[in-house]
Write an enzyme that holds these catalytic residues in place. Sequence first.
Site, PDB file in Angstrom:
ATOM      1  N   ALA A 174      29.482  37.062  37.653  1.00 18.17           N
ATOM      2  CA  ALA A 174      30.264  37.814  38.640  1.00 18.17           C
ATOM      3  C   ALA A 174      31.383  38.573  37.935  1.00 18.17           C
ATOM      4  O   ALA A 174      31.486  38.521  36.704  1.00 18.17           O
ATOM      5  CB  ALA A 174      30.839  36.856  39.669  1.00 18.17           C
ATOM      6  N   ASN A 175      32.202  39.301  38.666  1.00 16.32           N
ATOM      7  CA  ASN A 175      33.414  39.891  38.091  1.00 16.32           C
ATOM      8  C   ASN A 175      34.544  39.782  39.106  1.00 16.32           C
ATOM      9  O   ASN A 175      34.340  39.285  40.213  1.00 16.32           O
ATOM     10  CB  ASN A 175      33.161  41.329  37.635  1.00 16.32           C
ATOM     11  CG  ASN A 175      32.778  42.230  38.790  1.00 16.32           C
ATOM     12  OD1 ASN A 175      33.538  42.414  39.727  1.00 16.32           O
ATOM     13  ND2 ASN A 175      31.561  42.782  38.740  1.00 16.32           N
ATOM     14  N   ARG A 176      35.731  40.238  38.728  1.00 16.24           N
ATOM     15  CA  ARG A 176      36.919  39.967  39.544  1.00 16.24           C
ATOM     16  C   ARG A 176      37.133  40.951  40.685  1.00 16.24           C
ATOM     17  O   ARG A 176      38.149  40.894  41.358  1.00 16.24           O
ATOM     18  CB  ARG A 176      38.160  39.994  38.655  1.00 16.24           C
ATOM     19  CG  ARG A 176      38.250  38.855  37.706  1.00 16.24           C
ATOM     20  CD  ARG A 176      39.580  38.898  36.966  1.00 16.24           C
ATOM     21  NE  ARG A 176      39.530  38.094  35.766  1.00 16.24           N
ATOM     22  CZ  ARG A 176      39.643  36.774  35.768  1.00 16.24           C
ATOM     23  NH1 ARG A 176      39.811  36.137  36.900  1.00 16.24           N
ATOM     24  NH2 ARG A 176      39.568  36.103  34.636  1.00 16.24           N
ATOM     25  N   SER A 177      36.236  41.879  40.896  1.00 18.09           N
ATOM     26  CA  SER A 177      36.456  42.868  41.954  1.00 18.09           C
ATOM     27  C   SER A 177      36.622  42.180  43.312  1.00 18.09           C
ATOM     28  O   SER A 177      35.842  41.301  43.673  1.00 18.09           O
ATOM     29  CB  SER A 177      35.269  43.838  41.998  1.00 18.09           C
ATOM     30  OG  SER A 177      35.354  44.613  43.165  1.00 18.09           O
ATOM     31  N   ALA A 214      32.170  47.383  41.692  1.00 14.28           N
ATOM     32  CA  ALA A 214      32.122  47.019  40.272  1.00 14.28           C
ATOM     33  C   ALA A 214      30.762  46.353  40.054  1.00 14.28           C
ATOM     34  O   ALA A 214      30.625  45.132  40.150  1.00 14.28           O
ATOM     35  CB  ALA A 214      33.253  46.060  39.939  1.00 14.28           C
TER      36      ALA A 214
END
Length: 420
Positions: A217-220, A283
């Site tokens: 995952a990412n922090r968006s 993102a």
Amino acid sequence: MLANKTIVLIISGGIAAYKSLDLIRRLRERRARVRAIMTRGAQQFITPLAVGALTADKVYTELFDREAEQDVGHIRLARACDLVLVAPATADLMAKMAHGIADDLATAVLLATDKPVLLAPAMNPKMWENPATRRNTEALRGDGKKFAGPKSGEMAERGESGVGRMAEPLEIADAATDLLLHRRPPTPDTAKPLAGRRIVITSGPTHEPIDPVRYIANRSSGKQGHAIAAAAAAAGARVTLVSGPVAQPDPAGVKVIHVETAKEMLQAVKNALPADVAIMAAAVADWGVASEGDQKIKKDGSGHPPALDLVENPDILATIGHNDTLRPMLLIGFAAETQNLIENARSKLARKRADWIVANDVSHEFGVMGGDRNTVRIVDAGTVEDWPSLNKVDVAKRLVDKIATFFSGTAVDMPEAEEQ
Ligand code: CTP
């Protein structure tokens, strides 16, 4: 609510046929009379006995059924109702409908009816994406047929996901009720600056599964994309927001499609097009795991972590940018950069064939991802606009104003109120 309404429910042959049993229950709860027609294929999945028990009526299966022909006949069946509902509608049935083929009871009724027809497609995502099915769907829409779904999500086929899952029985029952009661979505407010414009927006991160319990995952947070969707809807646009997994609530007045992976996001964007504008604020994970395991990966005791084989995900912005059929008049991308902001934004603009890039320098402004503020520069082929540090809601409003200015003076092709 639907007392005195008769619905002819056509059940065609797909695994989603089992959901039609619940759909019958939902429709009967609303007091509708349901007369079911089952294709041969449908009878491979569920029995006429079960369907008849729920409709409390005869189930029709044959075109040339002596008893039924004397009793009702397919023409009367097609006419003596208020709505013909096809759930599930398979790719095959839709193809036959689009071409006016009437080689069984279901297709003969569909050809003979003069009543509104609502379809709830259900098929494998590859079949839904197939250009033949796309053409047939467009032809059916052009013929005035209404659609509920399909939705994106896990398929019955193991490990497959994408758009093609039948809408839930409750959603189909709601769409049928709207049609029967002539409830229409509100018509666009022509006084608003983006009235009649269609805008597709991506937002949030994507999750790329590693195994059934883990993902990349990412922090968006989705704050910026969701704020743009809300601002565009407030400006009168018809907005489809394709959102990755986020904690943000669905913005009011926006059609939200929830997806998880980059591939699902691309498919949902393609389905939502054509539009006047597409804004890719998500993102999107650049890589997914080559083969998602069916089982949770266990430690093997060797002390060595497992190797993750990554594959590049499709680039949604670039895919749409290079597709002359799907590309909207205005295509907007985002770019978070830590160095050479303008140069990198311009190269993305050209590579992905976008019109504007909303660029932010994330090297100094730690916390843009997940935070509430954003300092952006709008880069197009020839100019750069510097915006001050703003709340993400204000960035959204200013971007929507800029889009409205772009379109001012251009005539709007006022769409008809949409189904669903
Ligand atoms: N984007 C996309 N699909 C992807 C990756 C990015 O649609 N698979 C879109 C983003 O939504 C954004 C723009 O492309 O609008 C730029 O994203 P960014 O991650 O900055 O671009 P990359 O191509 O991943 O470039 P980089 O080499 O900087 O990672």
